[in-house]
Design an enzyme around this catalytic site. Sequence first.
Site, PDB file in Angstrom:
ATOM      1  N   ASN A  23      41.399 -47.034  20.211  1.00 56.34           N
ATOM      2  CA  ASN A  23      41.751 -46.885  21.659  1.00 56.34           C
ATOM      3  C   ASN A  23      40.915 -47.964  22.499  1.00 56.34           C
ATOM      4  O   ASN A  23      40.974 -48.265  23.514  1.00 56.34           O
ATOM      5  CB  ASN A  23      40.782 -45.568  22.232  1.00 56.34           C
ATOM      6  CG  ASN A  23      41.904 -44.517  21.988  1.00 56.34           C
ATOM      7  OD1 ASN A  23      42.969 -44.412  21.434  1.00 56.34           O
ATOM      8  ND2 ASN A  23      41.362 -43.302  22.227  1.00 56.34           N
ATOM      9  N   CYS A 116      54.117 -35.141  26.298  1.00 57.76           N
ATOM     10  CA  CYS A 116      53.896 -35.204  24.652  1.00 57.76           C
ATOM     11  C   CYS A 116      53.181 -33.904  24.202  1.00 57.76           C
ATOM     12  O   CYS A 116      53.137 -32.819  24.966  1.00 57.76           O
ATOM     13  CB  CYS A 116      52.858 -36.453  24.458  1.00 57.76           C
ATOM     14  SG  CYS A 116      51.234 -36.044  25.268  1.00 57.76           S
ATOM     15  N   ARG A 121      50.550 -35.415  31.024  1.00 61.01           N
ATOM     16  CA  ARG A 121      50.081 -36.798  30.717  1.00 61.01           C
ATOM     17  C   ARG A 121      50.852 -37.380  31.876  1.00 61.01           C
ATOM     18  O   ARG A 121      51.519 -38.563  31.560  1.00 61.01           O
ATOM     19  CB  ARG A 121      49.849 -37.345  29.725  1.00 61.01           C
ATOM     20  CG  ARG A 121      49.225 -36.527  28.601  1.00 61.01           C
ATOM     21  CD  ARG A 121      48.956 -37.142  27.218  1.00 61.01           C
ATOM     22  NE  ARG A 121      48.000 -38.069  27.113  1.00 61.01           N
ATOM     23  CZ  ARG A 121      47.637 -38.644  25.996  1.00 61.01           C
ATOM     24  NH1 ARG A 121      48.178 -38.204  24.872  1.00 61.01           N
ATOM     25  NH2 ARG A 121      46.601 -39.460  25.816  1.00 61.01           N
ATOM     26  N   ARG A 400      48.690 -42.857  12.586  1.00 60.18           N
ATOM     27  CA  ARG A 400      48.623 -43.635  13.885  1.00 60.18           C
ATOM     28  C   ARG A 400      47.017 -43.884  14.226  1.00 60.18           C
ATOM     29  O   ARG A 400      46.972 -44.864  14.892  1.00 60.18           O
ATOM     30  CB  ARG A 400      49.041 -42.519  15.109  1.00 60.18           C
ATOM     31  CG  ARG A 400      50.526 -42.329  15.157  1.00 60.18           C
ATOM     32  CD  ARG A 400      50.902 -41.723  16.442  1.00 60.18           C
ATOM     33  NE  ARG A 400      50.130 -42.104  17.435  1.00 60.18           N
ATOM     34  CZ  ARG A 400      49.804 -41.359  18.523  1.00 60.18           C
ATOM     35  NH1 ARG A 400      50.081 -40.123  18.808  1.00 60.18           N
ATOM     36  NH2 ARG A 400      49.127 -41.971  19.482  1.00 60.18           N
TER      37      ARG A 400
HETATM   38  C1  UD1 Z   1      42.965 -41.683  26.625  1.00 60.86           C
HETATM   39  C2  UD1 Z   1      42.972 -42.009  25.162  1.00 60.86           C
HETATM   40  C3  UD1 Z   1      42.972 -40.484  24.199  1.00 60.86           C
HETATM   41  C4  UD1 Z   1      42.220 -39.506  24.968  1.00 60.86           C
HETATM   42  C5  UD1 Z   1      41.983 -39.693  26.561  1.00 60.86           C
HETATM   43  C6  UD1 Z   1      40.879 -38.767  27.258  1.00 60.86           C
HETATM   44  C7  UD1 Z   1      43.782 -43.983  24.448  1.00 60.86           C
HETATM   45  C8  UD1 Z   1      44.904 -45.135  24.234  1.00 60.86           C
HETATM   46  N1  UD1 Z   1      43.933 -43.000  24.530  1.00 60.86           N
HETATM   47  O1  UD1 Z   1      44.285 -41.527  26.871  1.00 60.86           O
HETATM   48  O2  UD1 Z   1      42.722 -40.678  22.958  1.00 60.86           O
HETATM   49  O3  UD1 Z   1      42.491 -38.308  24.474  1.00 60.86           O
HETATM   50  O4  UD1 Z   1      41.959 -40.866  26.918  1.00 60.86           O
HETATM   51  O5  UD1 Z   1      39.732 -39.098  26.909  1.00 60.86           O
HETATM   52  O6  UD1 Z   1      42.541 -44.594  25.196  1.00 60.86           O
HETATM   53  N2  UD1 Z   1      46.178 -38.046  34.286  1.00 60.86           N
HETATM   54  C9  UD1 Z   1      46.777 -38.075  35.436  1.00 60.86           C
HETATM   55  N3  UD1 Z   1      47.651 -39.128  35.865  1.00 60.86           N
HETATM   56  C10 UD1 Z   1      47.286 -40.328  35.473  1.00 60.86           C
HETATM   57  C11 UD1 Z   1      46.665 -40.579  34.313  1.00 60.86           C
HETATM   58  C12 UD1 Z   1      46.071 -39.473  33.750  1.00 60.86           C
HETATM   59  O7  UD1 Z   1      47.031 -36.880  36.145  1.00 60.86           O
HETATM   60  O8  UD1 Z   1      47.987 -41.233  36.096  1.00 60.86           O
HETATM   61  C13 UD1 Z   1      45.269 -36.977  33.835  1.00 60.86           C
HETATM   62  C14 UD1 Z   1      45.937 -36.729  32.131  1.00 60.86           C
HETATM   63  O9  UD1 Z   1      47.488 -35.840  32.180  1.00 60.86           O
HETATM   64  C15 UD1 Z   1      44.837 -35.931  31.742  1.00 60.86           C
HETATM   65  C16 UD1 Z   1      43.626 -36.832  32.249  1.00 60.86           C
HETATM   66  O10 UD1 Z   1      44.349 -37.394  33.601  1.00 60.86           O
HETATM   67  O11 UD1 Z   1      44.898 -34.771  31.764  1.00 60.86           O
HETATM   68  C17 UD1 Z   1      42.906 -37.654  31.468  1.00 60.86           C
HETATM   69  O12 UD1 Z   1      44.043 -38.860  30.883  1.00 60.86           O
HETATM   70  P1  UD1 Z   1      43.654 -40.221  30.500  1.00 60.86           P
HETATM   71  O13 UD1 Z   1      42.145 -40.559  30.428  1.00 60.86           O
HETATM   72  O14 UD1 Z   1      44.591 -41.012  31.334  1.00 60.86           O
HETATM   73  O15 UD1 Z   1      44.131 -40.195  29.078  1.00 60.86           O
HETATM   74  P2  UD1 Z   1      44.930 -41.378  28.271  1.00 60.86           P
HETATM   75  O16 UD1 Z   1      44.257 -42.838  29.075  1.00 60.86           O
HETATM   76  O17 UD1 Z   1      46.192 -41.398  28.396  1.00 60.86           O
END
Ligand code: UD1
Length: 420
Positions: A23, A116, A121, A400
């Site tokens: 990550n 997913c 997400r 992965r």
């Molecule tokens: C990253 C990590 C993943 C980890 C997650 C939470 C990477 C590549 N992946 O994923 O392994 O499980 O952080 O620690 O670093 N959300 C929204 N709107 C947005 C973005 C996010 O509602 O625009 C929500 C998501 O649905 C989720 C929460 O915010 O419920 C946190 O997600 P996020 O921190 O964005 O996860 P990732 O960055 O995709």
Amino acid sequence: MDKLRITGGRPLEGEIRVSGAKNAALPIMCAALLTSKPLVLTNVPALRDVSTMTRLLSEMGVQAERSAGRLVLHAASVKEPTASYDLVKTMRASVLVLGPLLARCGRAKVSLPGGCAIGARPVDQHVKGLEAMGATIAIEHGYMHASVRSSDGGLRGARIVMDLVTVTGTENLMMAAALAEGETLIENAAREPEVLDLARCLGAMGAKIEGAGSDVIRITGTAALGGAQHQVMPDRIETGTYLAAAAATGGRIRLTGAMASSLDATLDKLREAGARIAVEGTSITLEMTERPAAVSVRTAPFPGFATDMQAQFMALATVARGTAVITETIFENRFMHALEMQRLGADIRLEGNTAVVNGVERLQGARVMATDLRASAGLVIAGLVAEGETVVDRIYHLDRGYETLEKKLSALGARVERVS
Ligand code: UD1
């Protein structure tokens, strides 16, 4: 499709080296899009997600040269600022190209990731932040079409208050802001160590970033960034996974090349379960001499307990003394592994975003199915403690995110074998 055959019941014992963090590597690879000079990365893990990101960048004209853990990315020019559905659907982190492409090329076409296995997400926060910086983003035929008018002078710094804490959202905006005109303030930013690692790499490239690792990040944009050399931080989730596996099997292991300060919450919970943990520089030793005590966890953004460690702690709880309550607050559908663990004899009751796990004396091997990356890791741990043979199907998920998993587990004395 490859499967992992595990003959459980043996404590993990020995020493292995932790790999570079997936990550951290993925966003840092995208930072290569911000400069026409080479970015030299070391400690890059050999993982399927890293290959997918390399392919995605190559399709845009980025030259990539890899030897062992060293990866040189050179985006002398960006030929096509597009991330296709075919790649984005296999790896959500592909969305991390959006900010850098927009900053470098003034336009980008990136597929929406869609759903997913662990929930909806969305990427609305990425979009909201980039729009605040002057981008126009339209959704057409499943793609985000982003552009910024050059007559407007490209992206402009802005004050952005994130509605919720998002790791890749923060990273996307930080990268875009590094080349924007003026100052950007990201409030309610993610504090994950991987965000800080990206900021360090951007800093080495000449970006001006303050506050990374806290919830307010200030970025002063510059007209151009240069090349740099950066060593990717150790993988805290891989570290935590092996520690949880050793604790669950009643073993004694030493992990080298680790960064203990990035996993305080995990180490605290393992100690609460009865593990003896010693940290010396970059090595972590864990010893578990008794049946683990049940520990309850509630996932939260960093520095809270990581959602990416939840499945592994559920596996630990299945054989613990007592009852553990596991609450998932980040993703709405991240308990798929619970049903598979029940097939191994675990006593788990699901109530909304909570799992109540009554520890049992022993699990029994069975065939189970991996549904996502960390769920798979939880199932592997459950297989390591179960009596007899467990076969974990669909282990492409593990490839992965875990470098040479079966080799590392074998080095710790586990009986595991990959079968086609
Ligand atoms: C990253 C990590 C993943 C980890 C997650 C939470 C990477 C590549 N992946 O994923 O392994 O499980 O952080 O620690 O670093 N959300 C929204 N709107 C947005 C973005 C996010 O509602 O625009 C929500 C998501 O649905 C989720 C929460 O915010 O419920 C946190 O997600 P996020 O921190 O964005 O996860 P990732 O960055 O995709």
